[in-house]
Design an enzyme around this catalytic site. Sequence first.
Site, short mmCIF file in Angstrom:
data_model
loop_
_atom_site.label_atom_id
_atom_site.label_comp_id
_atom_site.label_asym_id
_atom_site.label_seq_id
_atom_site.Cartn_x
_atom_site.Cartn_y
_atom_site.Cartn_z
CD GLU A 1 50.33 16.79 30.38
OE1 GLU A 1 50.17 17.22 29.24
OE2 GLU A 1 50.74 17.50 31.33
CG MET A 2 52.06 12.50 25.37
SD MET A 2 52.81 13.57 24.10
CE MET A 2 53.64 12.35 23.08
#
Lengths: 346, 102
Positions: free
Chosen positions: A143-144
Amino acid sequence: MSKHHLSFWCWLGATLLCASPALLPPLAAAEPSREAWRLKYQRPSAIPYPADNLPSKEKELLGKTLFFDPRLSGSGWISCATCHNPGLSWSDGLPKSLGEGMKTLDRRTPTLLNIAFGDRMMWDGRAKSLEDQSLGPIQSSGEMNGDLQKIIPWLQTNLGYRQLFARAFSGQLPNAENLAMAIAAFERTIVSAVSPFDEWIAGNEAAIPDEAKRGFDLFNGTAGCAKCHSGWNFTDDGFHDIGLKSTDPGRGRFIPVESQRFAFKTPTLRNIARRAHYMHDGSEDNLEAVIDFYNHGGDVARPSLAPEVKPLCLTPEDEHALLAFLQTLTSRDPQVSYPELPEGKR
Amino acid sequence: MKKMLLLSTLLTGLAFGEDVVIIQKDKQFSKQVVHLKAGDKLVFKNADDVVHNLYSVSPGTQFGSYTQQPGQTTPVTVSKEGEFEVECAIHPRMKITVKVSK
């Protein structure tokens, strides 16, 4: 019926069942009236919060700033708001989320609407609180892809963030715990506004069309949607296998109970008409297809399938009424302004 | 006769423990905490129109996992002392703490 989803046997089963009244279970003797059902949809008067993370304007401002800051990600390019976009009802409009390196993830981005009222977080419920949840996607490599070992020292040396943290947390320096608390405090402010449905619940009979009222009856009665999508936020915060073809084990990865295999959290239906695609895997493109999916009792029969998912024998008029009802859940939510992010290189 | 009856009640109590009934209604347990003695029987009654489940989230406890159809009554005997958390796996907002003493 949507042909791309309907397995022949499911279709045959649903057709035979719906065509043979003798095979149908007897109807419940006395169903509650529409008025009794309406009482179950009152909006709450206040937003709940945990005793160890009381809300404050300073905390919410800090949380909002962090939420919109892409510099928390490994690439410096993805923020929480990249996927939880307020302009798209706090989701991203994609069938499945995109993460680090523009790679497609396994599941759809859930909305953050009314997340303060939730219980277990994430599609599979693996986070026990919003505080517990908020650091997950920041650090997840898919994700991030952020690294707290780098993020926290950066926040501590950034003058703007030091001030924001000090104001929000009585002079504290940034750390992982107060970072999570600030983001959670901001996310609790994300509440869907009054919709035509709410106005109808509050007593304005003209707020929604008659067809939507009939849809509401079906939703609570024959179609049984409210068995899981219950209450003002249209969720039981529970976990169910609804019979999608996806082989993602969902909550079954953590809970050794048959019903939890392929089980995912019941999502809220607030602003649902604005939030295509649908299902945890984004496999349905529009609400008509979702209603049709439930009408034929899901795509896959297996031991974990929720018993509430079964052929419903809804007519095309019924399906249309359900759609009309779901459309009354759209609210004009407050406009969200982009916060000014503290200056300074990472 | 009275003594016999008393003795028999006492023996029954010793042998089978007491029944403690918990109702599951509107996706909630009727109690958040229940106190028992070892050998007592917990009886869960699903008064909802949806399927529920009972399982212990405390590791290493005596409590199994049960599926409960609407209307179904599920007896669970607790044989050893201890404390454990029981949830509905399907609706984890439903939580109950079971405290068993000697």
